[in-house]
Design an enzyme around this catalytic site. Sequence first.
Site, PDB file in Angstrom:
ATOM      1  N   CYS A 165      -2.759  -3.318 -24.713  1.00 46.92           N
ATOM      2  CA  CYS A 165      -2.921  -2.536 -23.487  1.00 46.92           C
ATOM      3  C   CYS A 165      -2.008  -2.998 -22.356  1.00 46.92           C
ATOM      4  CB  CYS A 165      -4.376  -2.573 -23.030  1.00 46.92           C
ATOM      5  SG  CYS A 165      -5.003  -4.225 -22.675  1.00 46.92           S
TER       6      CYS A 165
ATOM      7  N   HIS B  30       0.816  -1.205   0.000  1.00 48.58           N
ATOM      8  CA  HIS B  30       0.000   0.000   0.000  1.00 48.58           C
ATOM      9  C   HIS B  30       0.850   1.256   0.000  1.00 48.58           C
ATOM     10  CE1 HIS B  30      -3.925  -2.044   1.565  1.00 48.58           C
ATOM     11  NE2 HIS B  30      -3.723  -2.220   0.284  1.00 48.58           N
TER      12      HIS B  30
ATOM     13  N   GLU C 220      -4.860 -12.917 -24.029  1.00 48.93           N
ATOM     14  CA  GLU C 220      -3.807 -13.080 -23.033  1.00 48.93           C
ATOM     15  C   GLU C 220      -3.309 -14.520 -22.955  1.00 48.93           C
ATOM     16  OE1 GLU C 220      -4.954 -10.411 -19.350  1.00 48.93           O
ATOM     17  OE2 GLU C 220      -6.756 -11.318 -20.200  1.00 48.93           O
TER      18      GLU C 220
ATOM     19  N   ASP D  53       0.358 -10.720 -19.511  1.00 50.66           N
ATOM     20  CA  ASP D  53       0.088 -12.145 -19.323  1.00 50.66           C
ATOM     21  C   ASP D  53       0.452 -12.955 -20.560  1.00 50.66           C
ATOM     22  OD1 ASP D  53      -0.731 -12.614 -16.716  1.00 50.66           O
ATOM     23  OD2 ASP D  53      -2.738 -11.861 -17.093  1.00 50.66           O
TER      24      ASP D  53
END
Length: 756
Positions: A683, A369, A612, A636
């Site tokens: 992308c 985080h 992918e 991926d």
Amino acid sequence: MSAAHPISSTRRLLSRLRDVMAGSGTAQERLGKVVAAIAADLVTEVCSVYLLRAGEVLELFATQGLKPSAVHKTRLRLGEGLIGEIAAHASPLALSDAQNHPSFAFRPETGEEAFHSMMGVPLVREGRVIGVLAVQNRTKRQYSEEELETLETVAMVLSELVCGSELVGREETLPVDGIGLLPLRLEGTFLNGGLAQGVAVLHRPRFVVRQLVAEEPDKELEDLGAAIKDMHGALDRMLESTLVTSGEHRDVLEAYRMIAEDAGWLSRIEDAVRSGLTAPAAVQKVQNDTRLRMNQIADPYFRERIQDLDDLANRLLQHLLGDGPGLDVSELPENVILVARNLGPAELLDYDPKRLRGLILEEGSPSSHVAIIARALDIPVVGRVAGVLAKIESLDPVIVDGDNAQVFLRPGEDVAQVFYDSIAAREQRRAIFARLRDLPAETPDGHAISLMLNAGLLVDVQHLAESGADGIGLYRTEIPFMVRAELPDVESQATLYRKVLDEAGGRPVVFRTLDAGGDKVLPYWNSTEEEENPAMGWRAIRLTLDRPAILRQQLRALLLAGAGHDLRIMFPMIAEVAEFDAARRLLDRELSRHAAAGGAPPSDLRVGAMLEVPSLLFQMPALLKRVDFLSVGSNDLFQFLFASDRGNPRLIDRYDPLSPPVLNALRTVVVNCAEKGVPVSLCGEMGGHPLDAMALLGVGFRTISMSPPAVGAIKAMVRSLDLGELEHYIRGLCETDGHTLRPKLRAYAKDHGVAI
């Protein structure tokens, strides 16, 4: 190098060097023999060794091929010339035309004007640069990766031999007044890019709990309740601050706030108080127990949450004890480089963002985080820098090179100047890219390119206007699912999607349906099965087809939000046409339901799939009859093509997307889509790097999606590229069988003035 196997050649050379250094003669004489042996084995006309002396001066100590009279007379300061640049950045350099490099510094006394190519590597000992080993050739020689690796291996051994020979007096390398004469370079893991200079501020929260046994348990419970209330109030005020109004960092803090209200965590602290501990002692006990349990969990997501709980425990202790590591902002320096073992997301925001320049962590990971918050603040972060807290003092000057995951402690003036110039150049490039914002992404030979954004939060959509992008090519919908305590309902999802479409202002937005599972853990989804390879496991479309209610609710929300808008929906990780058909049937059911309920339809609805999984490459004809568009998810796809875990640091650089198999596969996709009239885009991360994006255009892509900061650089590349000429060049390259085409593409860009 000789025709022998590279490994055996390296071993032979190392054996020769050990024999030479262990032989007779002075250290200087033996070093002369060493450079002669290296030059002969690598088939170079020149081999030279420069050693770093006091005052950060690199002195030519030995050479084979340059004028002998230059030994001990030629000197370069750190950052001066190519040799100085290698030492300053502690990184190798291989150039076929060294004299035309902007950092080249001519030294007439060496006679080096006859030599064009140069390859050099730093000599490093115990994390400190002690010199440079370089070879040169008369011809414009392209040094191979094997040759560079050999020179680096030789340099590693030579560094040890040089240090033991007292060629440079020991007094020149000892620290003076606690500050080393030489810069200390530490390596870590990339968490966020960028360059920063400043002084170290050490984050070491310490709380001393002096009273462990409670005298009045009821009073301790009362104090605990008041401290929890105060802590929650402070976190709420942080969430209300202007700094965290929206975006991924807002979602992270909301998740963090949710953890702070975790009934299980708080009840365990209360139970510990009831057992006879004081409230502060109970907080410490529960946190120690939690840390021990969570350290045994293999899942990196849960392991990263340890730091969130550590942060909350420290905050609760601060409210209980009324002291601790409170920050006096007025005493902070203007340029803070924060150094910590690890941090919680709120701890980072305790520091004034106007003074915070960079972050160095002994631990940390890209999914932590604190790394997400740091990216939102746009500060460079290097994580997993082993032992940095033991090697640095408060207010030490520091340079953070986030792009190369390096940290320079107590750099000399010349090293600092090199990085200062780099920071200035970076800002100049940003200014140039900003001026391109309103110009079209069109090549000089008339090819229009669509540059789209990858997004996952509402704040990302706001980057559309400032970046000049054409739309959102990938909107990741999973983050709202990940930061909530329960599955978001249809109305809350629809509200978010509606805001995204409104913020986009008519620009296209492609919504990817939920890609959860794997390493994207839903806090309310308790799976009892542990997956050995989660990236290839129960995730994305596999999960939502097995739990169709989740997908149907999301599709229902998208249709509600898309009323009157152009709506684009994309299904992730489709491995076979049957999966797309199953997902499309669920969408058709929701369309019928939406119409029956009197819902306004989208003005236009297009449905696509992400490519992918390699198996889909062999079903392209059937797939292209069904989809309105196709988007290649390169991250991926490439890891599956090469069977290479992209999270494994040992494999990060082993396979290159700019290789014949990848570019041939991508070209096949583009050709098939063009034949069927199906729009195709890419992308993944590949689209955000200028050289990689250039190759994508060369194999036929005309739409690329990327992160917002990459748009300016990609547009500059597009506007400097003759695409017709590049396509012809790449067709020939793809017929080769090399490991990577990156050097050739980089050379092409340089020769043709392409801005990469």
